[in-house]
Design an enzyme around this catalytic site. Structure first.
Site, short mmCIF file in Angstrom:
data_model
loop_
_atom_site.label_atom_id
_atom_site.label_comp_id
_atom_site.label_asym_id
_atom_site.label_seq_id
_atom_site.Cartn_x
_atom_site.Cartn_y
_atom_site.Cartn_z
N ARG A 29 -13.98 11.88 1.80
CA ARG A 29 -13.27 12.17 3.04
C ARG A 29 -11.89 11.52 3.05
NH1 ARG A 29 -18.08 13.14 6.45
NH2 ARG A 29 -17.49 13.73 8.52
N ARG A 88 -23.43 23.43 18.83
CA ARG A 88 -24.33 22.97 17.77
C ARG A 88 -25.49 22.11 18.28
NH1 ARG A 88 -21.92 19.95 12.56
NH2 ARG A 88 -21.36 18.21 13.91
N ARG A 121 -25.96 16.44 18.82
CA ARG A 121 -25.64 15.20 18.11
C ARG A 121 -24.88 14.25 19.03
NH1 ARG A 121 -23.26 16.15 12.10
NH2 ARG A 121 -21.78 14.62 12.86
P1 AMP Z 1 -20.88 14.17 9.20
O1 AMP Z 1 -22.32 14.45 9.52
O2 AMP Z 1 -20.51 14.50 7.80
O3 AMP Z 1 -19.94 14.79 10.21
O4 AMP Z 1 -20.69 12.57 9.32
C1 AMP Z 1 -20.97 11.90 10.53
C2 AMP Z 1 -20.23 10.58 10.58
O5 AMP Z 1 -20.66 9.73 9.50
C3 AMP Z 1 -18.72 10.65 10.41
O6 AMP Z 1 -18.06 10.99 11.63
C4 AMP Z 1 -18.40 9.23 9.95
O7 AMP Z 1 -18.49 8.31 11.02
C5 AMP Z 1 -19.57 8.95 9.00
N1 AMP Z 1 -19.29 9.40 7.61
C6 AMP Z 1 -19.92 10.39 6.93
N2 AMP Z 1 -19.39 10.54 5.70
C7 AMP Z 1 -18.39 9.61 5.60
C8 AMP Z 1 -17.45 9.29 4.57
N3 AMP Z 1 -17.42 9.96 3.40
N4 AMP Z 1 -16.58 8.28 4.82
C9 AMP Z 1 -16.59 7.59 5.97
N5 AMP Z 1 -17.44 7.86 6.98
C10 AMP Z 1 -18.34 8.87 6.81
#
Ligand code: AMP
Length: 223
Positions: free
Chosen positions: A93, A130, A162
């Site tokens: 990310r 969602r 969520r």
């Molecule tokens: P997601 O389900 O991919 O939208 O991830 C949910 C949350 O997890 C994000 O908003 C971040 O707070 C954290 N997160 C997930 N992947 C990463 C990453 N690669 N780097 C930093 N934080 C992450």
């Protein structure tokens, strides 16, 4: 034997990455490695790490690079990922994470990085609608709910909104996507590893586009 794959999916929150990664993971028979799902599992277990992660996640902030890089490195070292490959969802990310991933996958490089393109207005609509299973993370929406009430079709868990799909956290996550994650598109384009796939349309159509893009890239790699 079904050939595996080593894929990275980029795309805004709500672009349909979760749904498409699940499908691609079945198609190529490789683990779907979602950093968000791994973090949510830690939050649910209420470990000290989970409680710390929860603070970042509920604000829509990113976890520190070194923490998340360590988690991914450990997961990619497991035998399923080593043997068959993987689909990375939600990682990298930031550019620092992408640089670390090159190092981690030095011996078995990524086949292709896909940018699943969906316009911002559409992802806002999708995020508001969602719903996800609290237990297995299966994705639903108010327009395609589970068959029986808000009980997951896959595992029987509760299907909910969520906690980070609030208006404020969504805005922050999309802002971070534009500033931190969108530069990765350039980064991978310059490395010749990027394929852009249109994420608008019926999920079946999008899956077909993704498989066609991956297969074309893998065939080129083999040729
Ligand atoms: P997601 O389900 O991919 O939208 O991830 C949910 C949350 O997890 C994000 O908003 C971040 O707070 C954290 N997160 C997930 N992947 C990463 C990453 N690669 N780097 C930093 N934080 C992450």
């Amino acid at each position: 034997m079904i050939p595996g794959a080593r894929l990275v999916l980029l795309g805004r929150q709500g672009a349909g990455k979760g749904t498409q990664c699940t499908r691609l993971s079945r198609h190529y028979v490789v683990p779907h490695i979602s950093t968000g799902d791994m973090l949510r599992a830690a939050v649910k277990e209420d470990t000290p790490f989970g409680r710390k992660a929860d603070g970042y996640m509920s604000r829509g902030e990113l976890l520190p690079d070194d923490v998340i890089i360590g988690i991914v490195e450990e997961r990619l070292a497991k035998s399923d990922a080593q043997r068959r490959g993987f689909i990375l969802d939600g990682f990298p990310r930031t550019v620092a994470q992408a640089v670390a991933l090159i190092d981690i996958t030095m011996n078995q490089p990524i086949d292709v990085v896909i940018d699943l393109e969906v316009p911002r207005e559409l992802v806002l609509e999708r995020l508001a609608a969602r719903r996800v299973c609290q237990d297995c993370g299966a994705n639903y929406s108010v327009v395609s709910p589970p068959k029986y009430g808000w009980t997951c079709d896959v595992c029987g868990g509760d299907v909910v909104q969520r906690p980070d799909d609030t208006e404020e956290a969504i805005q922050r996550r999309l802002e971070l996507y534009d500033t931190q994650t969108a530069p990765l598109i350039d980064f991978y384009e310059r490395r010749g590893e990027l394929v852009v796939v249109d994420g608008v349309g019926h999920p079946d159509e999008v899956t077909a586009r993704l498989i066609a893009a991956v297969d074309a890239r893998k065939a080129r790699g083999l040729g």
